[in-house]
Write a protein that holds these residues in place. Structure first.
Motif, short mmCIF file in Angstrom:
data_model
loop_
_atom_site.label_atom_id
_atom_site.label_comp_id
_atom_site.label_asym_id
_atom_site.label_seq_id
_atom_site.Cartn_x
_atom_site.Cartn_y
_atom_site.Cartn_z
N PRO A 31 0.84 -1.21 0.00
CA PRO A 31 0.00 0.00 0.00
C PRO A 31 0.87 1.25 0.00
CG PRO A 31 -0.69 -1.53 1.72
CD PRO A 31 0.61 -2.03 1.18
N GLU A 32 0.32 2.34 -0.46
CA GLU A 32 1.05 3.60 -0.51
C GLU A 32 1.57 3.98 0.88
OE1 GLU A 32 0.12 8.23 -1.59
OE2 GLU A 32 -0.99 6.68 -2.67
N GLY A 33 2.83 4.36 0.92
CA GLY A 33 3.45 4.76 2.18
C GLY A 33 4.16 3.64 2.91
N LEU A 34 4.03 2.41 2.43
CA LEU A 34 4.69 1.27 3.06
C LEU A 34 5.63 0.59 2.06
CD1 LEU A 34 1.67 -0.42 4.88
CD2 LEU A 34 3.43 1.01 5.91
N THR A 35 6.63 -0.08 2.58
CA THR A 35 7.49 -0.91 1.74
C THR A 35 7.00 -2.35 1.83
OG1 THR A 35 9.04 -1.48 3.51
CG2 THR A 35 9.48 0.58 2.28
N ALA A 36 7.47 -3.18 0.92
CA ALA A 36 7.12 -4.60 0.97
C ALA A 36 7.59 -5.21 2.29
CB ALA A 36 7.74 -5.35 -0.21
N ASP A 38 7.80 -3.66 5.17
CA ASP A 38 6.85 -3.23 6.21
C ASP A 38 5.65 -4.18 6.27
OD1 ASP A 38 8.37 -0.92 6.77
OD2 ASP A 38 7.17 0.32 5.41
N VAL A 39 5.10 -4.50 5.11
CA VAL A 39 3.92 -5.36 5.04
C VAL A 39 4.25 -6.76 5.52
CG1 VAL A 39 2.20 -6.37 3.48
CG2 VAL A 39 2.92 -3.99 3.18
N GLN A 40 5.38 -7.29 5.07
CA GLN A 40 5.78 -8.63 5.48
C GLN A 40 6.01 -8.69 6.99
OE1 GLN A 40 9.08 -9.02 2.86
NE2 GLN A 40 7.76 -9.15 1.08
N LEU A 41 6.69 -7.70 7.52
CA LEU A 41 6.93 -7.66 8.96
C LEU A 41 5.61 -7.60 9.73
CD1 LEU A 41 8.89 -7.53 11.34
CD2 LEU A 41 9.01 -5.06 11.00
N SER A 42 4.66 -6.84 9.23
CA SER A 42 3.34 -6.75 9.88
C SER A 42 2.67 -8.11 9.94
CB SER A 42 2.44 -5.77 9.12
OG SER A 42 2.95 -4.47 9.17
N TRP A 43 2.70 -8.86 8.83
CA TRP A 43 2.07 -10.17 8.81
C TRP A 43 2.80 -11.17 9.69
CZ3 TRP A 43 -2.70 -10.86 7.99
CH2 TRP A 43 -3.40 -10.06 7.09
#
Length: 94
Positions: A31-36, A38-43
């Protein structure tokens, strides 16, 4: 990575490297404002903090709350064998 005996989806602790960092991201667009990353770490944090049933319940609430599906476009985040940078129990659930 095996399923932990404590009921959580993965046995991983924040602060440790994301497993499988050598796998491709396939076509995962964050999503806009995040890196890949960031998303992976969140999951990984979600999978390390919640059980499969808890994650499923939260995802179902999001699914049922949507009425306009035109925004969602399928993009593969794993190869045919399921190899990816996301927790495999989460991929299995999705």
């Amino acid at each position: 990575m095996q399923m932990p005996s404590n009921g959580l989806m993965v046995d991983w602790q924040p602060g440790n490297p994301i497993p499988f960092a050598d796998y491709d991201n396939e076509r995962d667009e964050p999503p806009e404002g995040l890196t890949a990353e960031d998303v992976q770490l969140s999951w990984w944090r979600v999978a390390a903090s919640l059980s499969r049933d808890e994650v499923r319940e939260k995802l179902l609430a999001i699914v049922w709350a949507h009425t306009d599906w035109s925004y969602f476009v399928y993009q593969p985040i794993a190869d045919h064998a399921g190899s990816c940078r996301y927790p495999w129990p989460l991929i299995d659930l999705l």
